[in-house]
Design an enzyme around this catalytic site. Structure first.
Site, PDB file in Angstrom:
ATOM      1  N   SER A  76     -44.350  61.520  26.590  1.00 30.28           N
ATOM      2  CA  SER A  76     -44.018  62.379  27.725  1.00 30.28           C
ATOM      3  C   SER A  76     -44.276  61.633  29.041  1.00 30.28           C
ATOM      4  O   SER A  76     -43.708  60.563  29.255  1.00 30.28           O
ATOM      5  CB  SER A  76     -44.820  63.676  27.619  1.00 30.28           C
ATOM      6  OG  SER A  76     -44.360  64.641  28.520  1.00 30.28           O
TER       7      SER A  76
ATOM      8  N   ASP B  34     -35.226  68.201  23.117  1.00 33.81           N
ATOM      9  CA  ASP B  34     -36.555  68.280  23.740  1.00 33.81           C
ATOM     10  C   ASP B  34     -36.421  68.977  25.091  1.00 33.81           C
ATOM     11  O   ASP B  34     -35.647  68.547  25.955  1.00 33.81           O
ATOM     12  CB  ASP B  34     -37.119  66.867  23.902  1.00 33.81           C
ATOM     13  CG  ASP B  34     -38.579  66.844  24.360  1.00 33.81           C
ATOM     14  OD1 ASP B  34     -39.052  67.830  24.948  1.00 33.81           O
ATOM     15  OD2 ASP B  34     -39.229  65.804  24.145  1.00 33.81           O
TER      16      ASP B  34
ATOM     17  N   HIS C 195     -41.421  68.065  21.084  1.00 38.05           N
ATOM     18  CA  HIS C 195     -41.794  67.212  22.211  1.00 38.05           C
ATOM     19  C   HIS C 195     -42.763  66.133  21.724  1.00 38.05           C
ATOM     20  O   HIS C 195     -43.972  66.342  21.633  1.00 38.05           O
ATOM     21  CB  HIS C 195     -42.434  68.051  23.305  1.00 38.05           C
ATOM     22  CG  HIS C 195     -42.782  67.295  24.543  1.00 38.05           C
ATOM     23  ND1 HIS C 195     -41.871  66.522  25.228  1.00 38.05           N
ATOM     24  CD2 HIS C 195     -43.950  67.183  25.227  1.00 38.05           C
ATOM     25  CE1 HIS C 195     -42.452  65.986  26.285  1.00 38.05           C
ATOM     26  NE2 HIS C 195     -43.709  66.367  26.298  1.00 38.05           N
TER      27      HIS C 195
END
Length: 539
Positions: free
Chosen positions: A233, A456, A485
């Site tokens: 991320s 995502d 994710h």
């Protein structure tokens, strides 16, 4: 690819040159002082190393987990000034092949991990080596996690009293009134002031650029000539910045759930894109619930499930469940299901049972965890500081109102909650930076691996495509029709095979590759319900 001996000589010369460069002469390029300061701090860290020992909470941790600290400058333009300590953890490589415990595997140094956020704590990452899908990587690498600056034990940042952080029960307004917007503007201004009052002059030094510099100091402290790194991320943006700033220090890099590094996207537009993507993922979840209407009884179509959700939200607004769960807590719990589909069965069951008169599962899953208030407030403070410091944000609420009112017409699920999370950036008291133009040219860094799920929501797929375009030689592996994710080391064996091949042997597919989606979660049947439930994370 490694060329360790060559790098050692050239890298040492570079560090010495930067550390002793004269202050006079031509004006320094932007960031030159910080680059010089990073070299000084890295040389100092290499000499000191990391004195690993027992972790302070060792009674709760496996004995193989070690902890230590690394000193970094608060301000890299002043490397001799105030220092802060980053807490680092490690589990040493087993040097054993999990398929044959008698066969030794070659050690490949440290694999450093950042879980994202910003504000995520990677201190317990090394424990993934206990999971079967990580065994091969744990055999070859020392797994290293750390708490980034401001997080956990690493000079923790706070913006308000944690006892006041959880404000529940709270509303979840998809179309807030003008008076409610004025209330949230006032709260955002107060929060920004609180950050400045509590952090003082240090507030401007919680940035992605400083996080990247810290990463290079950590690399040196671990004795690594070049860095092997995995970021998830926001950690992918950190890794991309590192590759841009320190290309000769890169060995291998994995970018899992890549965020869009385009300077024009960081961070205001990225959040708009994220809100739109969550609406699509919420639709995926509702369709899954509808497919299992025989189990949950929430409706046989996505539209019918939405009506069930709206009915629960209205009931919670009138009478919060357990006195703690209102519409805002319901939305937060279901937002987590947008991140990870393994939450789908328990969330659907909680909604179903609540509407049938049993609020207990919903209370268990959606109530704020008061014991975690300090940790969650700290993470939120770091998230806010880094994103607000990193780039310019609209300073006129009318811009936020215009953009998000328009977006909420088609994506109501997450839009305004995302606004309230980020709105302190409109009134931020610290100077803003200009985002770095992330990119590497041919041959500047070794080939890197990008992993992305096609649906995502937290890191929309366009970010992975943009990162691949900007990092020369990067290869993208896509999990099709999936939305979890972060997919490294998860349930998809195809994805994990690419991950292992890259980290263990440096092998990448010749071009963009894809994997079929992992299996959808199975619904929770009455005879398989678990008495335990993971609580929803705070926001």
């Amino acid at each position: 690819m490694r060329a360790a001996a060559l790098y050692s000589a050239a890298g040492s010369l570079l560090l010495t040159t930067l550390a002793t460069a004269p202050a006079g002469g031509a004006p320094a390029a932007p960031g030159t002082a910080e680059l010089r300061g990073t070299a000084v701090a890295a040389a100092r860290a290499r000499a000191a190393g990391v004195d690993f020992g027992a972790c302070s909470n060792a009674q709760d941790m496996p004995g193989s987990l070690e902890c230590g600290t690394v000193s970094v400058p608060l301000d890299y333009a002043d490397p001799g000034g105030r220092q802060i300590r980053l807490t680092v953890s490690r589990v040493r490589a087993t040097h054993r092949d999990p398929g044959d415990s008698r066969r030794r595997v070659p050690g490949q140094g440290a694999l450093v991990y950042n879980p994202g956020g910003p504000g995520g704590d990677g201190l317990y990452f090394p424990l993934v080596g206990l999971l079967p899908q990580w065994k091969r990587i744990a055999g070859a690498y020392d797994l290293v996690g750390y708490s980034p600056r401001g997080v956990g034990r690493s000079a923790p940042l706070s913006c308000e009293d944690p006892r006041r952080f959880f404000k529940g029960p709270s509303p979840a307004l998809t179309h807030p009134s003008p008076s409610y917007k004025r209330e949230r503007v006032a709260r955002a201004k107060a929060y920004a002031r609180g950050c400045a009052q509590r952090a003082g002059k240090a507030l401007g030094h919680y940035t992605s650029l400083d996080n990247a510099r810290d990463l290079d100091v950590l690399r040196a402290a671990l004795g690594e000539e070049r860095l092997t790194f995995m970021g998830a991320s926001y950690g992918t943006y950190l890794g991309a910045l590192y590759a841009t700033l320190f290309p000769s220090h890169v060995r291998r890099m994995v970018f899992d759930a890549a965020v869009n590094p385009d300077p024009e996207q960081v961070w205001y537009r990225n959040n708009l894109d994220q809100s739109a993507a969550f609406e699509e993922r919420w639709a995926d979840f509702r369709e899954w619930i509808a497919e299992h209407d025989d189990v949950y009884g929430l409706g046989g179509t996505a539209e019918a499930v939405q009506l069930s959700y709206d009915r629960a939200s209205a009931r919670l607004a009138a009478e919060p469940a357990g006195g703690t769960v209102g519409p805002g807590q319901l939305q937060g719990a279901f937002l987590m299901a947008g991140y990870y589909d393994d939450f789908w069965p328990q969330r659907a069951e909680a909604l179903s049972r609540y509407l049938k008169g049993d609020p207990k599962p919903l209370i268990e899953q959606a109530s704020p965890v008061v014991e975690a208030a300090a940790e969650v407030e700290n993470s939120s403070a770091v998230y806010t500081a880094v994103e607000c410091n990193d780039a310019s944000w609209p300073t006129d609420f009318r811009v936020w109102d215009r953009d998000n009112t328009r977006l909420a017409r088609v994506a109501p699920f997450e839009t305004w909650d995302n606004v309230w999370t980020n709105l302190p950036c409109a009134y931020w008291p610290a100077p803003r930076q200009r985002p770095v133009d992330v990119r590497t040219g041919p041959g500047e860094v070794p080939a890197t691996l990008i992993l992305a799920a096609e649906r995502d929501a937290a890191a929309p797929y366009q970010g992975a495509l943009e990162l691949r375009r900007r990092l020369s030689g990067a290869v993208l592996v896509t999990e099709r029709d999936a939305g979890t994710h972060g997919i490294a080391g998860g349930p998809n064996r195809c994805v994990n095979a690419y991950l292992d091949a890259y980290l263990l042997r440096g092998r990448l597919p010749l071009r963009h590759a894809s994997c079929a989606p992992h299996a959808a979660p199975e619904p929770t049947r009455p005879d398989s319900r678990s008495a335990t439930a993971r609580p929803a994370a705070g926001r």
